[in-house]
Enzyme design. Sequence first.
Site, PDB file in Angstrom:
ATOM      1  N   GLU A 202     -40.852  12.058 -39.178  1.00 59.92           N
ATOM      2  CA  GLU A 202     -40.080  13.203 -38.723  1.00 59.92           C
ATOM      3  C   GLU A 202     -39.095  13.580 -39.815  1.00 59.92           C
ATOM      4  O   GLU A 202     -38.664  12.725 -40.592  1.00 59.92           O
ATOM      5  CB  GLU A 202     -39.301  12.736 -37.485  1.00 59.92           C
ATOM      6  CG  GLU A 202     -38.829  13.773 -36.538  1.00 59.92           C
ATOM      7  CD  GLU A 202     -38.178  13.099 -35.334  1.00 59.92           C
ATOM      8  OE1 GLU A 202     -38.725  13.222 -34.228  1.00 59.92           O
ATOM      9  OE2 GLU A 202     -37.133  12.438 -35.508  1.00 59.92           O
ATOM     10  N   HIS A 237     -27.087   1.181 -32.927  1.00 61.98           N
ATOM     11  CA  HIS A 237     -27.707   1.774 -31.730  1.00 61.98           C
ATOM     12  C   HIS A 237     -27.111   1.272 -30.421  1.00 61.98           C
ATOM     13  O   HIS A 237     -27.647   1.547 -29.353  1.00 61.98           O
ATOM     14  CB  HIS A 237     -29.222   1.598 -31.755  1.00 61.98           C
ATOM     15  CG  HIS A 237     -29.814   2.163 -33.009  1.00 61.98           C
ATOM     16  ND1 HIS A 237     -29.851   3.512 -33.247  1.00 61.98           N
ATOM     17  CD2 HIS A 237     -30.317   1.571 -34.118  1.00 61.98           C
ATOM     18  CE1 HIS A 237     -30.369   3.725 -34.444  1.00 61.98           C
ATOM     19  NE2 HIS A 237     -30.660   2.572 -34.998  1.00 61.98           N
ATOM     20  N   ARG A 293     -33.774   6.486 -16.539  1.00 60.16           N
ATOM     21  CA  ARG A 293     -33.007   5.503 -15.763  1.00 60.16           C
ATOM     22  C   ARG A 293     -31.586   6.008 -15.552  1.00 60.16           C
ATOM     23  O   ARG A 293     -31.175   6.990 -16.163  1.00 60.16           O
ATOM     24  CB  ARG A 293     -32.945   4.193 -16.552  1.00 60.16           C
ATOM     25  CG  ARG A 293     -32.274   4.382 -17.910  1.00 60.16           C
ATOM     26  CD  ARG A 293     -31.889   3.093 -18.599  1.00 60.16           C
ATOM     27  NE  ARG A 293     -31.021   3.356 -19.725  1.00 60.16           N
ATOM     28  CZ  ARG A 293     -31.424   3.683 -20.947  1.00 60.16           C
ATOM     29  NH1 ARG A 293     -32.708   3.797 -21.206  1.00 60.16           N
ATOM     30  NH2 ARG A 293     -30.545   3.918 -21.911  1.00 60.16           N
TER      31      ARG A 293
END
Length: 493
Positions: A202, A237, A293
């Site tokens: 990407e 992250h 979620r």
Amino acid sequence: MTFFDKVLIANRGEIAIRIMRACRELGIETVAIYSTPDKNALHVKYADEAFHIGEAHPSKSYLNRDRIIEIATLCEAEAIHPGYGFLAENYHFAEDVEKAGLTFIGPSSKTIHMMGSKLDSKEAMSAAGVPVLPWTKGGVTSTEAGIAFAEEIGYPVIVKASAGGGGIGMQIVRDSSGIAEAIEKGMRIAQSAFGDPTIFIEKYLDKPRHIEVQVLSDYDCNGIHLYERECSIQRRHQKLVEEAPCPIMTPELREKMTDSALTVAKVCNYTNAGTVEFLYSEGNYYFMEMNTRLQVEHTITEMVTGVDIVRQQLAIASGEPLAYEQDEISLRGHAIECRINAEDPLNDFAADPGKIVRYRSPGGPGIRVDSGIHVGYAIPPQYDSMISKLCSYGLTRIEAIERMRRAIYEYVILGVKTTLPLHHSLMHNRQFIQGNTHTHFLVDQQIMRNLQSFYRDEESRMQTLAASLRQGKETAAVTAAVNVYIQHMNKGN
Ligand code: MV4
């Protein structure tokens, strides 16, 4: 309205308690599961019933799909709420729950499966007109084809695992010299981490913002959005601070992003609460993935919209149509969440499990604390180190920041090192105060260096405290409020 009579919560810690709180308000009985080291955990005490599920290792306990479903059936629970992490995005589990005749509180196993493939979901969303970054459609099938694509769109590019997410297997490639190696390494990592070697390439954005939109959708796929969250401040992250709304949002951008988020939900037949993740850079936004979620940071959206997301999850899962029309949802004020982890920020954020010896949580105007700990509780080393979520609300962003600083000042956690001092530094950082955040903020802003000087200032107080507690172990969740304890103990109590 009674949605279910009994729900099993297949999780632990603060999120298990958060879900049980919504159940209690609704008169729904709750069933906890717990591993051996969690015997005395708060979520076990809070539940109406609790079942031991296995040893500490997640595969024996919170990931033990068969045993969890067996317990749910045994105690006649009608639904299972997975929380976040563990089994929350495991489509096999959702499928097993469906097959056992129980309700999975979340989207269908099919939707979870589809969104689990970053490549398939990107393809579908691009076809539906949602903006995405240029990528190798269909994945990278050969090193040569990958190189050709990278040359065509230009460097930098990023190699990602289709089954990934959360950054696993991602590699940034700045020029043609590293591309072949990155492709081959990417496939190896993807195969070993996910059992699926599919990767894609990407266009890489240098310092994007991470902006996500919360959505709710019922079984008829009627969807509404609950505005956006800015989640750029992260480390490896792991998000550290989130806020709602995004400080640089404009009405035009919001209209486009929330529209795109609702398109994403529609295209994947979404049901229940979910989050559509975008990267934002220089006025443009791009769909990344959907989190199927309830998220850690749902709390701040609740604070700025007044919508109880977990209550809505229970209602939707029981078959109710959405309780709100889009025009009934308004945004008021600003909310910030600081994740409090039992980690040592000065030692590369190493986990610091241990026993909580003193605890006092902040309160007062605009403060919400969702935690799973209490005095005497020993944080087990086997699980996530997040022990509490400290959230502040204000009518303006600066009011939310000021309240957060004050709450950090009030917060006393002794016995383990925590990320509280890091949040102290962040809440005083000029760039943060101006709302100039991005995904590389922590590194760029030299937050860690500022933190070291903060610790130096606090050093003497810390030593006094450690000595007076005679813990042997350094106690370091130090904020100014610790003075209260020191004075208290010096008076001979
Ligand atoms: C990116 C990116 C820049 N460009 N993709 C990270 C996890 C996943 N949700 C998507 N992620 C990113 N994808 C392109 N094309 C930046 C991130 C990213 C990130 C990258 C490196 C270091 C920290 C990061 C934090 C958030 C997002």
